[in-house]
Scaffold this motif. Sequence first.
Motif, short mmCIF file in Angstrom:
data_model
loop_
_atom_site.label_atom_id
_atom_site.label_comp_id
_atom_site.label_asym_id
_atom_site.label_seq_id
_atom_site.Cartn_x
_atom_site.Cartn_y
_atom_site.Cartn_z
N MET A 125 0.85 -1.20 0.00
CA MET A 125 0.00 0.00 0.00
C MET A 125 0.89 1.25 0.00
SD MET A 125 -2.91 1.08 2.80
CE MET A 125 -4.09 -0.21 2.49
N THR A 126 0.58 2.21 -0.86
CA THR A 126 1.40 3.42 -0.90
C THR A 126 1.12 4.27 0.34
OG1 THR A 126 -0.30 4.65 -2.06
CG2 THR A 126 1.27 3.46 -3.43
N ARG A 127 2.07 5.13 0.63
CA ARG A 127 1.92 5.99 1.82
C ARG A 127 0.71 6.91 1.68
NH1 ARG A 127 5.89 6.77 5.44
NH2 ARG A 127 5.53 9.00 5.61
N TRP B 67 -2.48 5.01 2.25
CA TRP B 67 -2.61 4.70 3.67
C TRP B 67 -3.05 5.93 4.45
CZ3 TRP B 67 -3.25 1.16 7.24
CH2 TRP B 67 -2.99 1.48 8.56
N MET C 142 1.78 8.65 17.94
CA MET C 142 2.33 8.74 16.58
C MET C 142 3.73 9.36 16.61
SD MET C 142 -0.95 9.80 14.30
CE MET C 142 -2.35 8.72 14.08
N MET D 238 6.15 6.84 17.92
CA MET D 238 6.47 5.82 16.92
C MET D 238 7.40 6.35 15.83
SD MET D 238 3.20 3.37 16.28
CE MET D 238 2.05 4.62 15.86
N GLY D 239 7.72 7.63 15.90
CA GLY D 239 8.67 8.19 14.94
C GLY D 239 8.07 9.17 13.96
N GLY D 240 6.82 9.57 14.18
CA GLY D 240 6.22 10.58 13.30
C GLY D 240 6.82 11.94 13.61
N GLU E 113 5.09 15.53 9.66
CA GLU E 113 4.23 14.42 9.20
C GLU E 113 2.88 14.47 9.90
OE1 GLU E 113 7.39 10.94 7.91
OE2 GLU E 113 7.03 11.33 10.03
N MET F 187 0.34 -1.62 11.09
CA MET F 187 0.71 -0.93 9.83
C MET F 187 1.00 0.55 10.04
SD MET F 187 -1.95 -2.83 7.27
CE MET F 187 -1.49 -2.04 5.73
N TYR G 200 3.96 2.78 8.55
CA TYR G 200 3.77 4.04 7.81
C TYR G 200 4.81 5.08 8.23
CZ TYR G 200 1.73 8.56 6.59
OH TYR G 200 1.54 9.84 6.12
N PHE G 201 5.04 5.18 9.54
CA PHE G 201 6.01 6.19 9.99
C PHE G 201 7.45 5.76 9.71
CE2 PHE G 201 2.36 7.51 12.67
CZ PHE G 201 2.23 8.78 12.14
N LEU H 277 7.07 1.90 4.50
CA LEU H 277 5.84 1.69 3.73
C LEU H 277 4.93 0.70 4.45
CD1 LEU H 277 6.82 1.21 -0.04
CD2 LEU H 277 5.36 2.97 0.92
N PRO H 278 3.65 0.96 4.53
CA PRO H 278 2.74 -0.03 5.12
C PRO H 278 2.69 -1.30 4.25
CG PRO H 278 1.68 2.10 4.90
CD PRO H 278 2.93 2.18 4.11
#
Lengths: 386, 224
Positions: free
Chosen positions: A1-3, A6, A296, A299-301, A305, B105, B109-110, B113-114
Amino acid sequence: MTRRRWLVHLIFRALLYRRGRTVLLLVVLAMASSLATALGMVSFSMGKRVADEVRKYGANLVVLPESARLDVGSGGLSFGAITEPAYLRQDEVESALVKSGIAAERSCHLRGALRFRNADILVEGVDFGEIRRLLPWWQLRGGWPAAGEAVVGSDLAARFHLKEGETVALDGPRGEVKLRLSGIVTSGGEEDGLLFLRLPELQSALELKGQLSTVRLLIPAEGGSLRTRAALLQQFLPKAKVTEVRQIARTSEGLLAKVKLLMLLVTVVVLVSAGSSVTGTMSTTVLERSREIGLMKAMGGTRWELLRIFAAEAFLLGVAGGGAGFLLGCGIAQFITVSVFSASAQITPWFAALSLGISVLLALLGSLGPMISVFRLDPVRSLRGE
Amino acid sequence: MASIIIEAAGLTKSYGEICALKPLDLSVPEGEWLSVMGHSGSGKSTLLNLVGGLDRPTAGTLKVGGEDLLGRDEDGLARFRREFVGIIFQQHHLVPYLTALENVMLAQYFHSLPDEAEARTALERVGLGRRLKNRPGELSGGEQQRVCIARAIINSPRLLLGDEPTGNLDGSSTTMVLELLRELRSQERFTVVMVTHNQEVADWGDRTIHMDDGLLVREERKVF
């Protein structure tokens, strides 16, 4: 799935989860954009409609010759002034209109006096085609004149017991002019005391070829101030006097400007209220989702982002609200224009873009404060629930 | 000899007047399971947040995986977290509107890619192959924590941080989660730093450090 896919999936899930708040935001955005769009459509339609209505009242500018004025007096004594007839040159007026770029309907008039049954009567030379367009309130019994014919005002006809189909003989500087009366006109104004004939025939009878005494202009209401255009035309006609017909100017411009201003103010108030509502709702959402945002980030966001996610959410809401607002706005505009002007609203794709633009802008601006909170949010504190 | 993954010297963290972590020296070899014990307010969570790049130290030096965390800005720390660290929280912190699969997922994403297949495999490894489409509200506490473990390991982190990950679980769920972590560590060879106030949980580690009032007061190494 593309970013990107998603991201859209994530946003839809979040919006569906808080469907009550999402619906509220959509309603606010749709209402605001629909009102702005509807008022825009009404305003646009109204300009054309008012122009059509104003046409019924005839000319809104009059061009007159600047009369030659001679002061009469001696020493400290003044006996006033005398004026002598002055005329406009028809070719100069035509040229001035072309040079000024003013698109206007016009009627050219020459007024003078001819002898009839040992009395001077006022006669006016006109183009009857122009008269029918610019003076639609004239009521004519009989027919419009052809060459060698004239129409007589109802008062003048009564004074001389003139009848439709009768031939009259008038004396002028070039001798006798015979005209058949094709009809009797009633306007409720000074025209009822005049006799009207074709302009070239009067110019010839009075030996005033190419000369006019008045030009009446009907300038459309849209496209700028009447006063400005009068001033512009005056520059090209320095020997004439360009005057607004005040009542008509007020009707066509003043009313239109005031109604448009009212609509603009209402739109601004609605947009400010809607913006505040969006800000309030988005702030509550961000507050509720602070743990989620903290997670988020944990988790590294990055801050950007996270900002992108919330901006995309606002953007999607704006697009949906704008789309709904456009459809709703078309309905409101149609209802208003049919009820008030008895005409359909002029709906163009341009208004769809306007509605989407307003809704998206409102959603993004309304979310600006909450998005700054998202940007600044500390993940540790938000995960602790502080 | 294993390389050092966490190296801290004089590591200090203050919140205004309050000193949450007093100068601390710590060295953690790659692959070790380090338990951090202490009462509430002892500074153990502060240490975990600093090591995980969630917070910035007031003074001292801190290198994780050879990366100097002090030189990184906020977004630099976020990039460090996504590349190096997996975190398991006591409160789970799962996104309520996403399914178990989608929660995993989200971490992908972060990171990059999921990838649904990869996320599915991670959940199967933690024994949740049949709960992929369930939302957190439909899962038990132990199952939720297993989703958190799958989420934490999905990007193959070098460092797994646990902030009281068994704090909300009953005895059997606690054992299940710890056994799962031990098994995954033996396969993935990541380092574990786990904060707990439970001695039995701490005993699952190779080494335990005891904190009190922001100070490292005692250290125990497991004798095999």
